[in-house]
Design an enzyme around this catalytic site. Structure first.
Site: not given
Ligand code: GLU
Length: 481
Positions: A253-254
């Site tokens: 994820s980010k």
């Protein structure tokens, strides 16, 4: 001609995530490997999560990677429209058909009631399930509520007593007890279908033969199979590819850094490198080879060789691939790809043979295109640096001053501006001064590049040309005087 038809079905929620693009790539490779068709379908039924411009971002990312599709919203095809928001009537019609057959039912329960139910089930450590209260409504009651315009959804009546099985091309036989499958919503209160409903109807009508998607969807598959059965349709074949994980094995994820394709492009990764890297996230060829073009991947790609366990997204490996492709593409091609990065760094440089020569000198050491302005800057502007840089480790200011002066004199007199004469004359000069060659070559290189690491002094001097070299030596002399 093969009858294989696969699809990539992204939800338009922004810059596509590399995990999704890996799914697109596997579908594309499977289609090309089998001579089938690769279709794009935009799944925009969740109106809350839509992000404007996402369709274009998805197309741009795929095209940049060299992934092309045979049918899709922008290119058309025999099953148009390929955007779910344009197919609402089809979903509704099919949901109503199931209601008619007693395989689906209207549910008027309020969000509040559903919420309380879920909380109670959570506390009791039970799987969240709709309690089928609305299944008890009589036909008349349902009609009354509909006529009064009460907000409602349509739910599938899951045959609870059965087991649902499917053969996964990657995982083998997968089976789920229907008793744990909720009566999923098919049509939401806003009239839009849920993912499950739209996905099944579209995969059926678009003649999809193989559904290749990430493992996170595996728990949706029994719901889909139940729906296929309710409609009396044959389900496609399923293949659930392993999740793309961060090095800590959590979902990528980010917070792990770049995850969007556009971000990787902006960070200076080459599409060839990203494609090659993504193909290896969960798949491997029969032999030890690691370097594959898109065409070679399509030739090799077999869905049975996709493995089950999570694929780690290792940035070092991506960097390795990128360095490899940077070193192996034509220098002129690399120079052209670098231009936007130079421009972004404020350098006004156009494509020229000179740029090509400069790029040729740094090609070996460049890992991403983003490094280009830093690696190439001194070729376009005389560098600024501290005087200390000119002085080699085992030398001093005085010796360096002498060395630079000598260097200046020798190069000024040099008529044949090429490697060997330059090399011979400067080495002879060092001997004459009683110093090591490095004590003259280091200050020369530092004066030309302003860097502690760069291509060699001769290579840089040759590309810069005599006039510029002498000017930079003069500046260096001013620093040590
Ligand atoms: N719209 C889903 C997604 O965003 C598609 C899942 C599937 O391939 O069925 O990934």
């Amino acid at each position: 001609m093969s009858n294989v038809r696969v699809r990539f079905a992204p939800s338009p929620t922004g810059d596509p995530h590399v995990g999704n693009i890996r799914t697109a790539l596997f579908n594309y490779l499977y289609a090309r490997h089998t001579g089938g068709k690769f279709i794009i379908r935009i799944e925009d039924t969740d109106q809350v999560r839509l992000k404007e411009g996402s369709d274009q971002a998805i197309y741009d990312s795929l095209r940049w990677l060299g992934i092309h599709w045979d049918e899709g919203p922008d290119v058309g095809g025999p099953h148009t429209p390929y955007r779910q928001s344009e197919r609402l009537d089809l979903y509704k019609k099919h949901a109503l058909e199931l209601v008619e057959k007693g395989m689906a039912y209207y549910c008027f329960c309020s969000a509040e009631r559903l919420d309380n139910m879920r909380k109670l089930q959570e506390t009791a450590k039970k799987a969240p399930m709709y309690d089928r209260r609305c299944l008890e409504l009589t036909k008349e009651e349902v009609q009354e509520k509909l006529a009064a315009g009460e907000s409602c959804v349509i739910r599938l009546k899951v045959p609870r007593e059965k087991t649902t099985e499917f053969d996964d091309l990657i995982r083998g036989k997968v089976s789920f007890e229907n008793s744990v499958v909720d009566d999923q919503v098919l049509i939401k209160s806003d009239g839009f279908p849920t993912y499950h409903m739209a996905c099944v109807v579209d995969d059926h009508y678009m003649d999809i033969t193989h559904v290749i998607r990430a493992e996170e969807w595996i728990s949706s598959t029994p719901k889909h199979v139940i729906l296929y059965n309710a409609f009396g349709w044959n389900p496609p074949k399923f293949a659930h590819a392993p999740m793309v994980l961060a090095p800590d094995r959590s979902k990528l994820s980010k917070r792990h850094g770049a995850t969007g394709v556009k971000q990787f492009k902006e960070l200076g990764y080459l599409p060839e490198a990203l494609v090659n890297f993504l193909a290896f996230l969960g798949w491997a060829p029969q032999d030890e080879r690691e370097i594959f073009s898109l065409e070679e991947l399509a030739k090799e790609f077999e869905i049975e060789r996709v493995n089950k366990s999570g694929a780690i997204f290792d940035m070092n490996k991506l960097e390795w691939y990128n360095g490899y492709y940077i070193r192996h593409i034509e220098t002129a091609d690399l120079a052209r790809r670098i231009l936007p990065f130079l421009e972004r760094a404020g350098m006004q440089v156009e494509y020229s043979d000179y740029l090509g020569e400069c790029v040729g000198l740094v090609q070996e050491r460049m890992k991403t295109l983003l490094e280009a302005p830093e690696l190439l800057g001194f070729f376009f502007e005389a560098p600024d640096y501290d005087k200390e840089l000119l002085i080699p480790k085992k030398s001093d200011v005085e010796t360096t001053k002498l060395a630079l002066q000598k260097c200046y004199d020798v190069l000024k007199k040099l008529t044949d501006w090429s490697h060997d004469p330059m090399d011979q004359k400067l080495r002879a000069a060092a001997t004459e001064l009683g110093i090591k060659a490095g004590q003259i070559l280091w200050p020369l290189r530092a004066a030309l590049t302003g860097k502690s690491a760069s291509p060699g002094a001769f290579e840089v001097a040759l590309v810069l040309g005599k006039e510029e070299v002498l000017e930079r030596l003069q500046r260096a002399l001013l620093k040590v005087c």
